[in-house]
Design a protein around this motif. Structure first.
Motif, mmCIF file in Angstrom:
data_model
loop_
_atom_site.group_PDB
_atom_site.id
_atom_site.type_symbol
_atom_site.label_atom_id
_atom_site.label_comp_id
_atom_site.label_asym_id
_atom_site.label_seq_id
_atom_site.Cartn_x
_atom_site.Cartn_y
_atom_site.Cartn_z
ATOM 1 N N VAL A 177 0.655 -0.855 -0.043
ATOM 2 C CA VAL A 177 0.381 0.137 -0.259
ATOM 3 C C VAL A 177 1.196 1.520 -0.023
ATOM 4 O O VAL A 177 1.347 1.405 1.101
ATOM 5 N N GLY A 178 0.651 1.975 -0.831
ATOM 6 C CA GLY A 178 1.791 3.267 -1.325
ATOM 7 C C GLY A 178 1.226 4.281 -0.881
ATOM 8 O O GLY A 178 -0.410 4.436 -0.199
ATOM 9 N N SER A 179 2.185 5.060 -0.041
ATOM 10 C CA SER A 179 1.906 6.304 0.891
ATOM 11 C C SER A 179 2.685 7.525 0.322
ATOM 12 O O SER A 179 3.993 7.741 1.317
ATOM 13 N N PRO A 180 2.773 8.100 -0.579
ATOM 14 C CA PRO A 180 3.943 9.005 -1.067
ATOM 15 C C PRO A 180 4.319 10.521 -0.045
ATOM 16 O O PRO A 180 5.195 10.547 -0.554
ATOM 17 N N ARG A 181 3.426 10.463 0.765
ATOM 18 C CA ARG A 181 3.529 11.296 1.452
ATOM 19 C C ARG A 181 3.558 11.675 2.541
ATOM 20 O O ARG A 181 3.948 12.379 3.627
#
Length: 186
Positions: A59-63
């Motif tokens: 699960v990506g969380s770029p911030r």
């Protein structure tokens, strides 16, 4: 939504032929994935990928911010335990298990993720800085998963980049894809 027993017509089944499909096994049960600890506006879930045997979920969380004042980003890693649902990958459980991109100028890691089959995957960090701090130069990371443990295996830079120059704001890694046989990356 399509109810169990419903039939749908597909004009291209992947072999250039049409066919009628009937929904047989509806999904049962749901589980909500969420971080144990989170920061506001981290964009958790902006990208999600699961390997083919459903044992690992990224699960990506770029911030996601790691105390630096910059949004380095990260990828939350979950493992399907088979009996109790999906858990954080040990040994980090019960804390969050997060892949981090430790590269100079890394920004927005996890904006895009994709799995091939079960071993190889890709993740983007399209907001990463270039060698002279150029905005949005970008990175793509190759991730290897063996026995439920995921590690960053290789880092790719924008085509034309060197240690001292870059082609500019290419946003390399904005979108990533890996073939099911894990031989091709796009």
């Amino acid at each position: 939504s399509i109810l169990p027993g419903a039939k749908v017509w597909v004009d291209n089944n992947g072999d250039g032929e049409w066919e009628v499909l009937e929904k047989q096994d509806p999904f049962t049960g749901t589980q909500i994935l969420r971080p144990v600890t989170s920061t506001s506006n981290e964009q958790f879930g902006i990208s999600v990928a699961q390997n083919s045997d459903h044992s690992i979920v990224f699960v990506g969380s770029p911030r996601l911010q790691f105390g630096t004042g910059n949004y380095l980003g990260g990828i939350y890693v979950y493992k399907n335990t088979g009996t109790d649902g999906i858990d954080f990958v040990s040994p980090a459980a019960p804390a969050d298990s997060i892949l981090r991109l430790n590269a100079v100028g890394a920004r927005g890691f996890g904006n895009a993720v994709d799995f091939g089959d079960t071993t190889w995957s890709l993740a983007g960090a399209s907001q990463s800085l270039g060698p002279n701090n150029e905005d949005n130069n970008g990175y793509a990371a190759v991730i290897k998963t063996i026995s439920g443990v995921s590690t960053i295996y290789q880092l790719w830079v924008a085509p034309g980049s060197t240690h001292s120059a870059s082609p500019g704001a290419s946003e390399f890694g904005y979108s990533v894809a890996m073939s099911n046989d894990e031989r091709w990356a796009y």
